[in-house]
Design a protein around this motif. Structure first.
Motif: not given
Length: 595
Positions: A171-184
């Protein structure tokens, strides 16, 4: 004069123009060259493939199913491209009739904008076998891109679910902590998947490509592979995991099978759930049923279940007694009840245990011995000693958000409730009741401490890639405690082997064990009640929790087995057979060698 002024203005203008031309032609060359390069050369990150998790015998526990995601070109919602957009949607639905049209459009609109020139994910996963028949046709369409996208899969489904954990969409909270998750796109949410997420997900690769004015790829200039497929090998044995799941079928609670060095060979929290439903998504109805269950299937009871330890605390508290203000010869005359602070504190045995020393107190679980011993030591020494032994703190197990429990004290009560401590609370604490709360993993760890004299750090991991996990211990016992530890060990042996032991009649283990049963009340017993109801006479949710923690073989300790059955009643009755079967299975699998 006017002519000179006109000439001056004329020259000034020409000088300004010459300077500007020089700046545009020479100085700005590098700037516009870089800008031009950005327009023609594109850098794309390559998502790494998540590493697999295997058990101690290299059986796959968490793997990646081969599949693909579908992306659509941006800006197709513009008026001039609207027909193309509708055509592509219609084509996808014809190729994959089970796709949700509204969901595809919603995913597209979420990312589409004038500033986005990248293809947009509209379908997150299509299995390999479904994609192959239509792959060529999809690949010919300029507005559709097919990208490899593996999907997490758990072949053992609900076995060891709380320990392994699961991944789901970031989710967006996860992506804010780790921008790499936007790709994965996916991240570990619970269990080992979350604890080791940064290792398992790897690091992205990158490719440099030349594109034309329409953002179409012309040439690949460079390629750097992602750092991926990072393997995680556990101490878990999935054959043993399946076995304990059958033993615990229909029950609620937790099991831990741990080497005395802290390596967890098998563990379970029950009831559990199929991990795959979180990867693929579940219905609101299913989620509501699971989340509203009184048995809390989403809670990892091993690390997040907080329970009164009951009599399982008596061996370590007994060690504290005989190593400080008391000694191994100290005894009491148990008459079944003790008047204290305007209350009656009962022993579980109606007629009392009469003359009772430390060995008998542990063997037969005499409450009166521990009541009276606590009055000698007092709450401060008890709390300090139990915390030194490892209660009221994290065990360090490699699972996320571990609870620490509660070792109650005068200071704790004043801070939490703004109330004064009473002497009755000291007595209650001495039998593992009142505000005293532990987790099953803490009880297992403390049992290993009694077995070996060292406090281990529990861990599931055996190998991180090619690096072996190093076991760690903490020396928490002083010289006097180490010297007197054999007294406690012998008493725990008698719990499981003496005719008067609280567990003896419930065991059929081929391994000689030492252990301690525990019955942790969940409701108080009123003072005016003279005859207690038997556990089976109470309604289910009013029955006591049943504990049984053991180590074996007794003379050469190798493994700890801790079982906690919610609302199971007496520890030996509820868990004795389960514990016996587990040790017999350890023998069968070769973990314990017959001497």
């Amino acid at each position: 004069m006017k002519i000179k002024f006109i000439i001056f203005v004329f020259i000034s203008i020409w000088l300004a123009l010459i300077v500007r031309v020089f700046f545009l032609a020479i100085q700005s060359n590098s700037y516009y060259s870089r800008l031009s390069l950005q327009n023609t050369i594109k850098h794309e990150q390559i998502a790494p493939v998540r590493g697999e998790i295997v058990d101690v015998k290299n059986r796959p526990i968490a793997i990646n199913k081969l599949g693909f995601k579908i992306e659509l070109a941006p800006h197709l919602l513009l008026k001039k491209h609207k027909n193309e957009f509708n055509d592509e949607i219609a084509f996808l639905l014809k190729a994959f009739p089970l796709l949700n049209k509204e969901k595809i459009i919603k995913n597209y609109k979420k990312k589409d904008s004038f500033y986005n020139h990248d293809f947009i994910d509209v379908v997150h996963f299509i299995p390999y076998e479904k994609m192959m028949p239509v792959y060529s046709m999809l690949n010919l369409r300029k507005n559709i891109k097919i990208v490899p996208a593996p999907k997490r899969y758990y072949p053992y489904k609900n076995i060891a679910a709380h320990m392994i954990g699961y991944v789901s969409r970031a989710n967006q909270k996860d992506i804010d902590k780790d921008p790499l998750l936007d790709l994965i796109g996916y991240t570990g949410k619970t269990g080992l998947e979350k604890y080791y997420n940064s290792y398992l997900q790897g690091t992205p690769g990158e490719k440099e490509i030349k594109v034309n004015a329409n953002n179409q790829e012309v040439e690949e200039l460079s390629y750097k592979s992602p750092d991926e497929d990072r393997k995680l090998k556990l101490n878990l044995d999935m054959e043993l995991q399946k076995y304990i799941s059958k033993l615990f079928e229909g029950k609620v609670g937790a099991i831990i099978i741990m080497n005395v060095d802290g390596s967890v060979l098998a563990a379970g929290s029950y009831p559990n759930y199929d991990l795959n439903i979180f990867v693929s998504g579940m219905s609101y109805k299913m989620y509501d049923e699971l989340s509203s269950s009184l048995d809390h299937p989403f809670t990892n009871k091993m690390t997040h279940g907080l329970y009164p330890p009951g009599s399982t605390i008596k061996p370590l508290l007994g060690l504290l007694y005989i190593s400080t203000d008391l000694n191994e010869h100290w005894s009491v005359d148990c008459r079944s009840n003790l008047k204290l602070g305007g209350r009656i504190f009962r022993c579980w045995k109606k007629k009392g245990h009469r003359h009772t020393d430390i060995t008998k107190a542990i063997r037969e679980s005499c409450d009166d011995f521990f009541y009276k011993g606590s009055l000698v030591l007092g709450n401060r020494k008890m709390s300090a000693g139990l915390k030194r032994y490892g209660f009221g703190e994290k065990t360090g197990v490699d699972l996320p958000n571990e609870f620490i429990g509660v070792v109650p004290s005068r200071e704790w009560k004043l801070r939490k409730y703004h109330k004064i401590w009473s002497i009755g609370e000291t007595a209650n604490m001495a039998i593992g009741q009142g505000d005293f709360l532990t987790t099953p993993i803490q009880i297992a760890r403390e049992t290993a401490l009694i077995a070996t004299g060292k406090l281990p750090t529990p861990h599931f991991i055996q190998m991180i890639g090619n690096e072996k996990y190093k076991t760690t211990y903490t020396n928490v016992l002083n010289g006097i405690e180490l010297k007197k530890l054999p007294i406690i060990q012998k008493a725990m042996y008698e719990v499981c082997n003496s005719p008067h032991g609280t567990a003896t009649n419930y065991l059929h283990s081929k391994v000689v064990l030492a252990g301690k049963t525990g019955t942790a009340q969940v409701i108080g017993i009123k003072q005016d009640i003279k005859k207690r109801k038997q556990e089976h006479e109470l309604s289910y949710y009013k029955r006591s929790h049943a504990w049984f923690t053991t180590y074996g073989p007794y003379k050469h300790p190798q493994y700890v087995v801790t079982v906690m059955v919610e609302h199971g009643g007496h520890g030996g009755h509820a868990a004795g057979s389960i514990v016996s079967d587990i040790y017999n299975k350890l023998l069968e699998l070769g973990y314990i060698k017959k001497k």
